[in-house]
Design an enzyme around this catalytic site. Sequence first.
Site, short mmCIF file in Angstrom:
data_model
loop_
_atom_site.label_atom_id
_atom_site.label_comp_id
_atom_site.label_asym_id
_atom_site.label_seq_id
_atom_site.Cartn_x
_atom_site.Cartn_y
_atom_site.Cartn_z
N HIS A 5 0.80 -1.23 0.00
CA HIS A 5 0.00 0.00 0.00
C HIS A 5 0.83 1.28 0.00
O HIS A 5 0.28 2.37 -0.10
CB HIS A 5 -0.93 0.00 1.22
CG HIS A 5 -1.71 -1.26 1.35
ND1 HIS A 5 -1.31 -2.30 2.16
CD2 HIS A 5 -2.84 -1.67 0.73
CE1 HIS A 5 -2.18 -3.29 2.06
NE2 HIS A 5 -3.11 -2.94 1.20
N GLY A 22 -7.16 11.74 8.16
CA GLY A 22 -7.88 10.68 7.47
C GLY A 22 -7.95 10.93 5.97
O GLY A 22 -7.69 10.04 5.16
N ARG A 26 -6.54 16.26 2.76
CA ARG A 26 -6.07 17.07 3.88
C ARG A 26 -4.56 16.92 4.04
O ARG A 26 -3.87 17.87 4.40
CB ARG A 26 -6.79 16.67 5.18
CG ARG A 26 -6.62 17.70 6.30
CD ARG A 26 -7.34 17.27 7.56
NE ARG A 26 -8.77 17.15 7.34
CZ ARG A 26 -9.60 16.49 8.14
NH1 ARG A 26 -9.14 15.85 9.19
NH2 ARG A 26 -10.88 16.43 7.87
N ARG A 45 -3.56 4.06 -4.54
CA ARG A 45 -4.97 4.24 -4.17
C ARG A 45 -5.30 5.70 -3.82
O ARG A 45 -6.25 5.98 -3.08
CB ARG A 45 -5.35 3.33 -2.99
CG ARG A 45 -5.29 1.85 -3.31
CD ARG A 45 -5.54 1.00 -2.08
NE ARG A 45 -5.48 -0.42 -2.40
CZ ARG A 45 -6.54 -1.22 -2.53
NH1 ARG A 45 -7.75 -0.72 -2.34
NH2 ARG A 45 -6.39 -2.49 -2.81
N ARG A 89 -2.26 11.28 14.70
CA ARG A 89 -3.49 11.43 13.92
C ARG A 89 -4.05 12.82 14.14
O ARG A 89 -4.11 13.32 15.27
CB ARG A 89 -4.51 10.38 14.35
CG ARG A 89 -5.92 10.66 13.87
CD ARG A 89 -6.83 9.46 13.96
NE ARG A 89 -8.23 9.84 14.03
CZ ARG A 89 -8.94 10.38 13.04
NH1 ARG A 89 -8.37 10.62 11.87
NH2 ARG A 89 -10.21 10.69 13.20
N GLY A 91 -7.55 14.48 13.11
CA GLY A 91 -8.82 14.13 12.48
C GLY A 91 -9.98 14.96 12.98
O GLY A 91 -9.83 15.88 13.79
N SER A 92 -11.14 14.60 12.49
CA SER A 92 -12.37 15.27 12.91
C SER A 92 -13.16 14.34 13.82
O SER A 92 -12.95 13.13 13.84
CB SER A 92 -13.22 15.66 11.69
OG SER A 92 -13.52 14.52 10.91
N GLU A 182 -14.93 9.28 16.87
CA GLU A 182 -14.22 9.23 15.60
C GLU A 182 -14.06 7.76 15.24
O GLU A 182 -14.71 6.91 15.88
CB GLU A 182 -12.90 9.99 15.67
CG GLU A 182 -11.99 9.62 16.84
CD GLU A 182 -11.06 8.47 16.53
OE1 GLU A 182 -10.13 8.66 15.75
OE2 GLU A 182 -11.25 7.38 17.11
N MET A 183 -13.21 7.40 14.27
CA MET A 183 -13.24 6.03 13.79
C MET A 183 -11.87 5.38 13.60
O MET A 183 -11.78 4.31 13.00
CB MET A 183 -14.00 5.96 12.45
CG MET A 183 -15.43 6.46 12.52
SD MET A 183 -16.34 6.27 10.97
CE MET A 183 -16.50 4.48 10.88
N GLU A 184 -10.81 5.98 14.13
CA GLU A 184 -9.48 5.46 13.81
C GLU A 184 -8.52 5.25 14.98
O GLU A 184 -7.65 4.38 14.93
CB GLU A 184 -8.79 6.39 12.79
CG GLU A 184 -9.35 6.36 11.39
CD GLU A 184 -10.57 7.22 11.20
OE1 GLU A 184 -11.37 6.94 10.30
OE2 GLU A 184 -10.75 8.19 11.98
N SER A 206 -16.02 18.59 14.49
CA SER A 206 -16.61 18.97 13.21
C SER A 206 -18.13 19.05 13.27
O SER A 206 -18.76 19.70 12.43
CB SER A 206 -16.22 17.97 12.12
OG SER A 206 -16.70 16.67 12.45
N ASP A 207 -18.72 18.36 14.25
CA ASP A 207 -20.17 18.36 14.38
C ASP A 207 -20.53 17.94 15.80
O ASP A 207 -19.67 17.47 16.56
CB ASP A 207 -20.82 17.43 13.36
CG ASP A 207 -20.31 16.00 13.49
OD1 ASP A 207 -21.00 15.19 14.13
OD2 ASP A 207 -19.23 15.69 12.97
N ARG A 220 -13.85 21.16 6.84
CA ARG A 220 -13.08 20.10 7.50
C ARG A 220 -11.73 19.91 6.84
O ARG A 220 -10.74 19.60 7.51
CB ARG A 220 -13.87 18.78 7.50
CG ARG A 220 -15.07 18.79 8.43
CD ARG A 220 -15.62 17.40 8.62
NE ARG A 220 -16.20 16.84 7.42
CZ ARG A 220 -17.44 17.04 7.01
NH1 ARG A 220 -18.25 17.83 7.71
NH2 ARG A 220 -17.91 16.47 5.92
#
Length: 236
Positions: A5, A22, A26, A45, A89, A91-92, A182-184, A206-207, A220
Amino acid sequence: MPTPHIEVDKKGVIADTVIMPGDPLRAKFIAENFLGDPKLFNKVRNMFGYTGTYKGKKISVMGSGMGMPSIGIYSYELFKFYDVKNIVRVGSCGAYTDDVKLYDVILAEAAYSESSFAKTMGGIEDEILKPSAELNEKLEKAAKSLSIDLVKGTIHSSDVFYRVNFDDYKTIYEKYNALAVEMESFALFANAQVTGKNAACLLTVSDSLVTKEATTSEERMKSFTNMMKIALEMAE
């Protein structure tokens, strides 16, 4: 090398410290607006990675994609095969409490998750993982030098963006005092743990799941500059 990758075929191209948003766009924004002489080292990718300098220090920035499987791949390859020592990281996140506002910067002191990522990847049974204390201390120092306020606390790393039961967040907030979702980060912290490296997480709100306020995708990508400056300032 190269890995499946990341197309870099030798060590030394990627800096010891990688700033990891992410969104690959960005990463491109950070490279073009903050780094001196940025060089693109990855476009597999369209997961863009750049190395340049910030205040004379060599630093890299690379996207992670969305979710734990994605950051799990990129951060593991960086740690394991490219001798990266530190990943921060940037991120938002979505606020779980109205105590944090849009554009507030959160420094994660821990990440709670229901995810099986850590157990499947490395046999880690814990549902709460922590970042590097050393990196967090440096990030706090950098924020103070820039006169940027930080909110510190636990965050929730979720495997899903859309929950059928939206109000689940209230239970998670009450049980774990998780300020935002968040997700990471949980996967990033797990990879740092098994490879003996350092990881940290800065998030911009972000929200809000409470007030329903939200920023746009353009905001963002381009307006979350405080956390970017903090991460770059602390990089060695």
